[in-house]
Design a protein around this motif. Structure first.
Motif, PDB file in Angstrom:
ATOM      1  N   LEU A  84       0.833  -1.207   0.000  1.00  9.98           N
ATOM      2  CA  LEU A  84       0.000   0.000   0.000  1.00  9.98           C
ATOM      3  C   LEU A  84       0.869   1.259   0.000  1.00  9.98           C
ATOM      4  N   GLY A  85       0.225   2.401  -0.222  1.00  8.08           N
ATOM      5  CA  GLY A  85       0.944   3.666  -0.285  1.00  8.08           C
ATOM      6  C   GLY A  85       1.261   3.967  -1.734  1.00  8.08           C
ATOM      7  N   LEU A  86       2.533   4.232  -2.019  1.00 13.56           N
ATOM      8  CA  LEU A  86       2.941   4.385  -3.419  1.00 13.56           C
ATOM      9  C   LEU A  86       2.991   2.993  -4.029  1.00 13.56           C
ATOM     10  N   THR A  87       2.132   2.756  -4.999  1.00 12.74           N
ATOM     11  CA  THR A  87       2.108   1.456  -5.673  1.00 12.74           C
ATOM     12  C   THR A  87       2.609   1.697  -7.099  1.00 12.74           C
ATOM     13  N   PRO A  88       3.883   1.357  -7.361  1.00  9.97           N
ATOM     14  CA  PRO A  88       4.515   1.741  -8.629  1.00  9.97           C
ATOM     15  C   PRO A  88       3.818   1.235  -9.890  1.00  9.97           C
ATOM     16  N   GLN A  89       3.044   0.145  -9.777  1.00  9.79           N
ATOM     17  CA  GLN A  89       2.334  -0.331 -10.971  1.00  9.79           C
ATOM     18  C   GLN A  89       1.214   0.636 -11.387  1.00  9.79           C
ATOM     19  N   SER A  90       0.826   1.534 -10.454  1.00  6.08           N
ATOM     20  CA  SER A  90      -0.218   2.520 -10.765  1.00  6.08           C
ATOM     21  C   SER A  90       0.386   3.903 -11.050  1.00  6.08           C
ATOM     22  N   ILE A  91       1.663   3.932 -11.433  1.00 11.72           N
ATOM     23  CA  ILE A  91       2.358   5.212 -11.552  1.00 11.72           C
ATOM     24  C   ILE A  91       1.687   6.160 -12.544  1.00 11.72           C
ATOM     25  N   TYR A  92       1.086   5.621 -13.583  1.00  8.32           N
ATOM     26  CA  TYR A  92       0.454   6.518 -14.560  1.00  8.32           C
ATOM     27  C   TYR A  92      -0.819   7.135 -14.013  1.00  8.32           C
ATOM     28  N   LYS A  93      -1.434   6.451 -13.039  1.00 14.11           N
ATOM     29  CA  LYS A  93      -2.606   7.025 -12.368  1.00 14.11           C
ATOM     30  C   LYS A  93      -2.158   8.163 -11.451  1.00 14.11           C
ATOM     31  N   PHE A  94      -1.078   7.911 -10.681  1.00 15.31           N
ATOM     32  CA  PHE A  94      -0.566   8.948  -9.772  1.00 15.31           C
ATOM     33  C   PHE A  94       0.092  10.091 -10.539  1.00 15.31           C
ATOM     34  N   GLY A  95       0.819   9.736 -11.608  1.00 17.26           N
ATOM     35  CA  GLY A  95       1.522  10.737 -12.403  1.00 17.26           C
ATOM     36  C   GLY A  95       2.828  11.207 -11.793  1.00 17.26           C
ATOM     37  N   THR A  96       3.168  10.704 -10.591  1.00 17.76           N
ATOM     38  CA  THR A  96       4.388  11.147  -9.909  1.00 17.76           C
ATOM     39  C   THR A  96       4.770  10.130  -8.840  1.00 17.76           C
ATOM     40  N   TYR A  97       6.055  10.117  -8.508  1.00 16.43           N
ATOM     41  CA  TYR A  97       6.547   9.199  -7.462  1.00 16.43           C
ATOM     42  C   TYR A  97       6.639   9.882  -6.098  1.00 16.43           C
ATOM     43  N   THR A  98       5.887  10.965  -5.894  1.00 17.64           N
ATOM     44  CA  THR A  98       5.961  11.668  -4.603  1.00 17.64           C
ATOM     45  C   THR A  98       5.241  10.887  -3.499  1.00 17.64           C
ATOM     46  N   VAL A  99       5.442  11.362  -2.269  1.00 20.51           N
ATOM     47  CA  VAL A  99       4.857  10.723  -1.087  1.00 20.51           C
ATOM     48  C   VAL A  99       3.337  10.624  -1.221  1.00 20.51           C
ATOM     49  N   ARG A 100       2.788   9.453  -0.815  1.00 25.42           N
ATOM     50  CA  ARG A 100       1.345   9.219  -0.882  1.00 25.42           C
ATOM     51  C   ARG A 100       0.704   9.479   0.476  1.00 25.42           C
ATOM     52  N   ALA A 101      -0.619   9.579   0.475  1.00 30.25           N
ATOM     53  CA  ALA A 101      -1.454   9.596   1.694  1.00 30.25           C
ATOM     54  C   ALA A 101      -1.151  10.777   2.621  1.00 30.25           C
ATOM     55  N   LYS A 102      -0.739  11.893   2.032  1.00 29.49           N
ATOM     56  CA  LYS A 102      -0.576  13.097   2.849  1.00 29.49           C
ATOM     57  C   LYS A 102      -1.945  13.736   3.098  1.00 29.49           C
ATOM     58  N   GLU A 103      -2.853  13.574   2.135  1.00 28.98           N
ATOM     59  CA  GLU A 103      -4.206  14.115   2.281  1.00 28.98           C
ATOM     60  C   GLU A 103      -5.036  13.163   3.144  1.00 28.98           C
ATOM     61  N   GLN A 104      -5.967  13.726   3.867  1.00 30.01           N
ATOM     62  CA  GLN A 104      -6.810  12.975   4.805  1.00 30.01           C
ATOM     63  C   GLN A 104      -7.538  11.804   4.144  1.00 30.01           C
ATOM     64  N   ALA A 105      -8.140  12.075   2.971  1.00 30.90           N
ATOM     65  CA  ALA A 105      -8.947  11.031   2.309  1.00 30.90           C
ATOM     66  C   ALA A 105      -8.108   9.819   1.948  1.00 30.90           C
ATOM     67  N   GLU A 106      -6.923  10.069   1.399  1.00 31.31           N
ATOM     68  CA  GLU A 106      -6.059   8.950   1.001  1.00 31.31           C
ATOM     69  C   GLU A 106      -5.512   8.219   2.230  1.00 31.31           C
ATOM     70  N   ALA A 107      -5.239   8.963   3.286  1.00 31.29           N
ATOM     71  CA  ALA A 107      -4.765   8.356   4.540  1.00 31.29           C
ATOM     72  C   ALA A 107      -5.848   7.452   5.127  1.00 31.29           C
ATOM     73  N   GLU A 108      -7.100   7.922   5.112  1.00 30.63           N
ATOM     74  CA  GLU A 108      -8.217   7.117   5.635  1.00 30.63           C
ATOM     75  C   GLU A 108      -8.398   5.842   4.811  1.00 30.63           C
ATOM     76  N   LYS A 109      -8.276   5.972   3.490  1.00 32.62           N
ATOM     77  CA  LYS A 109      -8.411   4.794   2.617  1.00 32.62           C
ATOM     78  C   LYS A 109      -7.305   3.783   2.932  1.00 32.62           C
ATOM     79  N   LEU A 110      -6.083   4.277   3.170  1.00 35.51           N
ATOM     80  CA  LEU A 110      -4.970   3.386   3.484  1.00 35.51           C
ATOM     81  C   LEU A 110      -5.233   2.637   4.791  1.00 35.51           C
ATOM     82  N   LYS A 111      -5.755   3.353   5.780  1.00 38.66           N
ATOM     83  CA  LYS A 111      -6.080   2.720   7.073  1.00 38.66           C
ATOM     84  C   LYS A 111      -7.131   1.621   6.884  1.00 38.66           C
TER      85      LYS A 111
END
Length: 271
Positions: free
Chosen positions: A145-172
């Protein structure tokens, strides 16, 4: 007797017991027999045959191009070398997403043809069915979980994931989903350290971090980056223990000049 105990195979059970005891888990990648021999003898608990082979072994820009056949080839090479470590193999992009039957077939091929001990899949809720199906067949699954490199084209960048509340909640939520589905452990890649701590404390299964701070139950790095075989890749989370690029490069240059000068081979280096 102690020598025999030293070589006791690490299992998924061992990894889970290590979390309970508060013992950190050391994991590194390997893609070939020679390197895996060194890594295994070095005392690493888990060897990941990562789809990062796509980048570091094949020179691709992303992990997407590597095939299931190529992953099996790398896994076979590593399994022949690993006497102690648990060997986990990445299911490559396209071999499990959206189709749990295909996911199961891919996992079965890896286990049968390479002799590895577990597979790793990227994603949370969206791959739950695949995870459950693979585990039902008796194959251990490590999550990612977190940065999932196979989805890199969806993210568009290799920066840190789950800094935003919504993504952090989804990760939890996702890590609980993976735990309930039966994953024995989960890799957390490039997420804030405090989120990794919260998530690690919330589950019984061990977390293994890469760029996820010190609170995970274990750590993983790509071996080629850790020993400085790759040049110019220096993310903040990477501690480079050697600079093999420059050392090997220097050795090659010396060899070339010795050959050109007629200095190699010398009188002792012939029959």
């Amino acid at each position: 007797m102690s020598v025999h105990k030293e070589l006791k195979r690490i299992t998924t059970n061992t990894i889970q017991e290590m979390k309970q005891k508060g013992e950190k888990i050391a994991m590194l990648t390997s893609y070939d027999y020679s390197m895996a021999t060194i890594v295994d003898e070095g005392g690493v608990d888990v060897i990941l045959v990562g789809d990062s082979a796509s980048n570091v072994m094949a020179g691709h820009e992303t992990t997407l191009p590597i095939t299931l056949d190529q992953m099996i080839y790398h896994a076979q090479s590593v399994v022949r070398a690993a006497k102690r470590a648990l060997v986990v193999v990445d299911l490559p992009f396209g071999s499990y997403q959206g189709n749990s039957k295909e996911a199961l077939n891919s996992a079965i091929r890896i286990m049968k043809e390479s002799g590895a001990h577990a597979v790793k899949l990227e994603g949370g809720l969206e791959i739950r069915e695949s995870v459950e199906r693979i585990i039902t067949a008796g194959i251990p699954v490590m999550g990612h979980l977190g940065l999932t490199p196979q989805s890199i084209y969806k993210f568009g960048t290799y920066t840190v994931r789950a800094k935003e509340q919504a993504e952090a909640e989804k990760l939890k939520d996702d890590i609980k989903v993976l735990q309930e589905a039966g994953c024995f452990s989960v890799v957390l890649e490039k997420i804030p350290a405090l989120l990794a701590k919260e998530v690690t404390d919330s589950v019984k299964i061990p977390t293994i971090g890469i760029g996820a701070g010190p609170y995970c139950d274990g750590q993983v790095l790509v071996i080629n980056d850790m020993i400085g075989l790759t040049k110019g890749f220096k993310p903040r989370f990477l501690r480079q223990y050697l600079n093999l690029f420059d050392q090997i490069n220097g050795a090659v240059k010396t060899y070339v000049s010795d050959v050109k000068a007629g200095d190699f081979p010398n009188s002792k280096e012939q029959y």
